[in-house]
Design a protein around this motif. Structure first.
Motif, short mmCIF file in Angstrom:
data_model
loop_
_atom_site.label_atom_id
_atom_site.label_comp_id
_atom_site.label_asym_id
_atom_site.label_seq_id
_atom_site.Cartn_x
_atom_site.Cartn_y
_atom_site.Cartn_z
N LEU A 29 -49.54 -15.87 9.36
CA LEU A 29 -48.92 -16.69 10.05
C LEU A 29 -48.29 -16.29 11.57
N ASP A 30 -47.91 -15.01 11.43
CA ASP A 30 -47.32 -14.34 12.55
C ASP A 30 -48.22 -13.46 13.22
N VAL A 52 -56.66 -18.52 12.71
CA VAL A 52 -55.49 -18.90 12.34
C VAL A 52 -55.90 -20.13 11.20
N ILE A 90 -51.13 -22.65 7.42
CA ILE A 90 -50.21 -23.53 8.16
C ILE A 90 -49.67 -24.68 7.34
N MET A 92 -47.13 -23.82 4.84
CA MET A 92 -45.80 -23.56 5.47
C MET A 92 -45.07 -24.94 5.69
N VAL A 93 -45.52 -25.89 6.36
CA VAL A 93 -45.22 -27.23 6.91
C VAL A 93 -44.93 -28.13 5.51
N ALA A 101 -46.04 -30.65 13.81
CA ALA A 101 -45.39 -29.29 13.54
C ALA A 101 -46.57 -28.15 13.38
N MET A 102 -47.61 -28.84 12.62
CA MET A 102 -48.66 -27.78 12.39
C MET A 102 -49.58 -27.35 13.86
N MET A 146 -47.62 -24.75 15.37
CA MET A 146 -48.08 -23.41 14.85
C MET A 146 -49.23 -22.97 15.34
N ARG A 161 -49.11 -21.56 18.78
CA ARG A 161 -48.36 -20.44 18.85
C ARG A 161 -49.20 -19.11 18.48
N ALA A 162 -49.92 -19.24 17.49
CA ALA A 162 -50.86 -18.47 16.76
C ALA A 162 -51.99 -18.12 17.91
#
Length: 197
Positions: A90-91, A112, A117, A120-121, A136-137, A140, A143-144
């Motif tokens: 995820l990071d 990703v 993802i 996580m959500v 929210a996903m 993510m 961001r990735a």
């Protein structure tokens, strides 16, 4: 050399390569050129490095040591793409930064993963995502991609992705698609100094 494969076709008999400072300078007749070193590739095939587009190497990447990959290098694979089947770190930025610092025997790119993802959500929720969860996903995924992911992967036959619907997958794929496709040229155009970023 007997055979040179340039990535599209086998070049004629007698073709050679001249390499200077790690880059191919000439493909063709190289007889008579001065060289510090000559490699006889008779009865061999010389080709660009291969890209393995479907590997799962996240668990083998360590922030404390280089990524040893003799198995790939010995097969002529010079680039691997991980994060397949909807499963990824995820990071992405942290993983790629560690790879930059420690290096490796092959180039690395990552996708990703939708399942990572979604887990996580939504944790273990077994239903399609609602609008807030999709938002929210999407953040993510965005961001990735910003951190260097090459694209978005799904594994819709696996949990938790199997519980998603078309709207969810399309929304997340759209978040990745706005970043475009990363190739060596487009990565340079985005200001990234290496392909795996």
């Amino acid at each position: 050399m007997e055979k040179v494969f340039d990535g599209e076709r086998m070049l004629p008999f007698g073709t050679g390569l001249a390499i200077r400072a790690g880059k191919i300078e000439k493909v063709g007749v190289v007889y008579g050129m001065r060289a510090k070193r000559r490699i006889n590739a008779w009865q061999r095939v010389v080709s660009p490095g291969f890209i393995d587009t479907h590997v799962h190497v996240e668990a083998n990447l360590s922030p404390n040591r280089p990524f040893y990959a003799w198995n790939f290098a010995n097969m002529g694979v010079t680039t691997v793409i991980t994060g397949n089947c909807g499963t990824s770190v995820l990071d992405v930025g942290k993983m790629l930064d560690a790879f930059d610092r420690k290096g490796g025997q092959v180039n690395l790119a990552t996708l990703v993963g939708h399942n990572s993802i979604r887990d996580m959500v939504m944790k273990d929720v077994r239903r399609p995502a609602n609008n807030e969860e999709i938002a929210a996903m999407r953040l993510m995924v965005d961001r990735a991609m910003h951190e260097g992911a090459l694209g978005f992967s799904t594994g819709l036959e696996y949990a938790p992705g199997i519980f998603s619907d078309t709207e969810e997958v399309a929304a997340l794929a759209g978040a990745a698609a706005r970043w475009g496709v990363c190739t060596p040229l487009t990565c340079v155009m985005k200001g990234w100094d290496t392909w795996h970023r």
